[in-house]
Design a protein around this motif. Structure first.
Motif, PDB file in Angstrom:
ATOM      1  N   PRO A   4      26.155 136.639   1.115  1.00  0.00           N
ATOM      2  CA  PRO A   4      25.100 135.923   1.829  1.00  0.00           C
ATOM      3  C   PRO A   4      25.681 134.731   2.589  1.00  0.00           C
ATOM      4  CG  PRO A   4      24.975 135.481  -0.540  1.00  0.00           C
ATOM      5  CD  PRO A   4      26.107 136.451  -0.344  1.00  0.00           C
ATOM      6  N   SER A   5      25.213 134.545   3.782  1.00  0.00           N
ATOM      7  CA  SER A   5      25.685 133.420   4.597  1.00  0.00           C
ATOM      8  C   SER A   5      24.543 132.945   5.485  1.00  0.00           C
ATOM      9  CB  SER A   5      26.890 133.856   5.442  1.00  0.00           C
ATOM     10  OG  SER A   5      27.353 132.780   6.240  1.00  0.00           O
ATOM     11  N   ARG A   6      24.785 131.867   6.180  1.00  0.00           N
ATOM     12  CA  ARG A   6      23.810 131.371   7.151  1.00  0.00           C
ATOM     13  C   ARG A   6      24.546 131.073   8.455  1.00  0.00           C
ATOM     14  NH1 ARG A   6      20.366 126.536   4.867  1.00  0.00           N
ATOM     15  NH2 ARG A   6      22.448 125.626   4.626  1.00  0.00           N
ATOM     16  N   GLU A   7      23.851 131.221   9.551  1.00  0.00           N
ATOM     17  CA  GLU A   7      24.479 130.937  10.845  1.00  0.00           C
ATOM     18  C   GLU A   7      23.452 130.334  11.789  1.00  0.00           C
ATOM     19  OE1 GLU A   7      25.838 134.908  11.714  1.00  0.00           O
ATOM     20  OE2 GLU A   7      24.083 135.367  12.960  1.00  0.00           O
ATOM     21  N   GLU A  24      18.411 128.107  16.095  1.00  0.00           N
ATOM     22  CA  GLU A  24      17.722 128.804  15.017  1.00  0.00           C
ATOM     23  C   GLU A  24      18.700 129.008  13.855  1.00  0.00           C
ATOM     24  OE1 GLU A  24      15.107 132.941  14.613  1.00  0.00           O
ATOM     25  OE2 GLU A  24      16.648 132.725  16.154  1.00  0.00           O
ATOM     26  N   LEU A  25      18.266 128.655  12.671  1.00  0.00           N
ATOM     27  CA  LEU A  25      19.088 128.859  11.467  1.00  0.00           C
ATOM     28  C   LEU A  25      18.671 130.187  10.833  1.00  0.00           C
ATOM     29  CD1 LEU A  25      21.084 127.678   9.304  1.00  0.00           C
ATOM     30  CD2 LEU A  25      19.070 126.665   8.204  1.00  0.00           C
ATOM     31  N   VAL A  26      19.624 131.070  10.633  1.00  0.00           N
ATOM     32  CA  VAL A  26      19.294 132.434  10.207  1.00  0.00           C
ATOM     33  C   VAL A  26      20.115 132.813   8.968  1.00  0.00           C
ATOM     34  CG1 VAL A  26      19.272 134.869  10.913  1.00  0.00           C
ATOM     35  CG2 VAL A  26      18.793 133.058  12.595  1.00  0.00           C
ATOM     36  N   ASP A  27      19.448 133.422   7.987  1.00  0.00           N
ATOM     37  CA  ASP A  27      20.154 133.977   6.822  1.00  0.00           C
ATOM     38  C   ASP A  27      20.699 135.349   7.178  1.00  0.00           C
ATOM     39  OD1 ASP A  27      19.707 132.069   4.561  1.00  0.00           O
ATOM     40  OD2 ASP A  27      17.603 132.410   5.141  1.00  0.00           O
ATOM     41  N   GLU A  29      23.610 138.640   5.831  1.00  0.00           N
ATOM     42  CA  GLU A  29      24.463 139.232   4.789  1.00  0.00           C
ATOM     43  C   GLU A  29      25.711 139.761   5.480  1.00  0.00           C
ATOM     44  OE1 GLU A  29      24.113 139.700   1.404  1.00  0.00           O
ATOM     45  OE2 GLU A  29      22.240 138.541   1.356  1.00  0.00           O
ATOM     46  N   ARG A 100      28.732 128.706  11.287  1.00  0.00           N
ATOM     47  CA  ARG A 100      28.305 129.646  10.231  1.00  0.00           C
ATOM     48  C   ARG A 100      29.056 129.272   8.951  1.00  0.00           C
ATOM     49  NH1 ARG A 100      30.060 134.567  13.820  1.00  0.00           N
ATOM     50  NH2 ARG A 100      30.066 132.875  15.350  1.00  0.00           N
ATOM     51  N   GLU A 101      28.463 129.590   7.823  1.00  0.00           N
ATOM     52  CA  GLU A 101      29.059 129.187   6.542  1.00  0.00           C
ATOM     53  C   GLU A 101      30.197 130.103   6.125  1.00  0.00           C
ATOM     54  OE1 GLU A 101      25.228 126.811   4.647  1.00  0.00           O
ATOM     55  OE2 GLU A 101      25.405 128.972   4.265  1.00  0.00           O
ATOM     56  N   GLU A 311      22.524 123.238   8.411  1.00  0.00           N
ATOM     57  CA  GLU A 311      21.195 123.065   8.994  1.00  0.00           C
ATOM     58  C   GLU A 311      21.118 121.832   9.898  1.00  0.00           C
ATOM     59  OE1 GLU A 311      22.116 122.999   5.908  1.00  0.00           O
ATOM     60  OE2 GLU A 311      21.239 121.327   4.783  1.00  0.00           O
TER      61      GLU A 311
END
Lengths: 333, 333
Positions: A4-7, A24-27, A29, A100-101, A311
């Motif tokens: 799982p990551s966020r971008e 836009e912050l999006v979850d 995989e 991105r994380e 974020e």
């Protein structure tokens, strides 16, 4: 297995100054890395003024960001899984997939870094792209010579603060401009600039003339506009202008007229040269050799404005364009 | 014994476009040449756009003309009396004391010329200052390379017509702009330009884009303003701009804003370099070696606009700034 990551994605192309709603912050995989790839957990990402240009749908030296796609940019992190020979989990790598994380990075596009006690963020700053920009811009594009008087605009920013200090390492006279009294004091008190002024205090041409009674020989331009006009006006014969950025224009929605004194370029035999740091990668070795020791010994002062959390990256970027940073702005992930 | 002569003096500093009343024709009596001097009867004098700048009371790369004093500039003539070893009556010499029928010239400032069948005026044009300006500007400042596409503005003028032809001698593609249909036809039909357009027919950017579908690599700028903006817009990466003149600005009474697209200088890594022909005197030998034979063989076409009589020199100069000349404008004395 997926990670799982966020971008951060570009939700809309900014008109003028970017707004939070443009992002836009999006979850997501992420899949496992494929052959030749590594999975990196990013520890820091960079926000840089040049990214503003990539948010427009315009042909430029780097392709524009795409709507609905993640942004990208300089980042540093730790390899957590590798299918690339030569990199293994635990290695720290520099790469181009920030915002991105976690990132799946082609191993060939990741550069292993020996931190040697320094924060990873340093390799996004003084020993990374901004440092190389300052180094190559000053020495190769601006052709710095002994005895030169150097003017740096945006001098409290990531690139400007290093350009000024490298010029001081070389023993030249350095004048800087910045946009708050605190930044101006920082230039003189902490960074060793010979003179500095706040461009909001009055006409740049007048303040620059007062700070540079013998004129200037090299102008490291991060700003454009009124600064560029003032620099041309006060430049000595055979002066050189390293054109690095024009932050004064980046958010403009209408074309901004150029300086009204370009005719002086002829009579003074000035040389204005634009440059992009990616053409100067061969100089990274020289940067590390000359400036690296000064960094470790504390002879180069560098500040970072660190914002925590992906974020907050969009707001960090917006603030950067407003000049809220001192030194290199990074986002800790 | 004294020699009667006539000279043109600056009666008033022009405001905007020069007027006949800014000039004064004066009868004078010249003394005999003193030790180290020669007396020259001028046969031709040059009128050049750069002289307009010298009529303002402004610091520039050459000192301003003084009110009530004779103007000066390139001239060629015959020695009629000599107190300088190495020059004797009958010698033809180039020197800097134009705008007068006779001149007392320090022998060290007079350069003996072998006409070899050419008109003396040629040494004020294609094999003189304009030729050297074109040659050094194109090759040294513009760093012309094989395969380049070259754009020359003011291409029917003395310098422009030579810059274009030298670029053609070197085998590159050349596009020119000029201000009348006759001049445009001359560029293509007589001078061998690949493309040419009339800048008064429509926006320069559009016409240039149509003439240069592959962009341009070198811009030889005699004009500035809209031409410069259009050239920056269409330039290829690593393009070079040899900044020779800005005739579009010379008569301006208010500062003229510069191009609104200077940011492209950065992304395209452009190089804008101002130059003054007097820095490039060492190249005169190369000009004569490379271009001299082409002139004698008729492979370089050059036109002259010859005005007769010192009394018409001021109007010739005024007309020059309005673009009334084709090729080098000279005054026959």
């Amino acid at each position: 297995m997926s990670t799982p990551s966020r971008e951060i994605r570009l939700a809309a192309r900014p008109h003028g100054e970017p707004q939070p709603s443009d992002f836009e912050l999006v979850d997501v995989e992420l899949p496992d890395p494929g052959p030749g790839e590594v999975l990196v957990r990013n520890s820091y990402m960079s926000v840089d003024p040049y990214m503003r240009g990539r948010m427009n749908d315009a042909k430029s030296y780097v392709p524009p960001f795409q709507l609905g796609q993640p942004l990208d940019g300089g980042a540093i992190g730790e390899v957590v899984a590798s299918e690339f020979e030569g990199l293994e989990p635990g290695d720290v790598v520099l790469h181009g997939l920030g915002w991105r994380e976690h990132a799946i990075v082609p191993g060939a596009h990741a550069r292993k870094v020996d931190l040697d006690g320094l924060s990873p963020s340093v390799f996004l700053g003084v020993l990374g792209m901004p440092g190389l920009t300052a180094y190559a811009g000053l020495l190769d594009v601006g052709e710095l010579k002994d005895g030169d008087v150097v003017f740096v605009s945006g001098a409290a920013g990531a690139v400007g603060s290093l350009a000024g200090q490298i010029a001081k390492l070389r023993g030249t006279t350095v004048i800087g401009s910045a946009g708050t009294p605190e930044k101006v004091a920082h230039l003189v008190d902490d960074l060793g600039f010979d003179e500095a002024f706040n461009y909001k205090d009055g006409p740049v041409a007048e303040q620059l003339a007062a700070a540079a009674p013998d004129g200037i020989d090299v102008y490291f331009d991060n700003v454009g506009g009124e600064h560029l006009e003032a620099a041309i006006h006060i430049m000595n014969r055979d002066g050189r202008i390293a054109m690095c950025g024009m932050i004064s224009n980046y958010n403009a929605t209408e074309p901004v007229p150029g300086p009204d004194n370009l005719m002086q370029i002829i009579g003074k035999r000035l040389n204005l040269r634009g440059f992009i740091v990616s053409d100067h990668g061969a100089r990274l070795r020289d940067l590390h050799a000359e400036v690296g020791p000064a960094v470790r010994e504390g002879r180069i002062e560098f500040r970072e404005t660190v914002v925590e959390g992906l974020e907050h990256a969009p707001q960090a970027f917006i603030d950067l364009l407003r000049g809220a940073n001192v030194g290199k702005m990074v986002v800790k992930l």
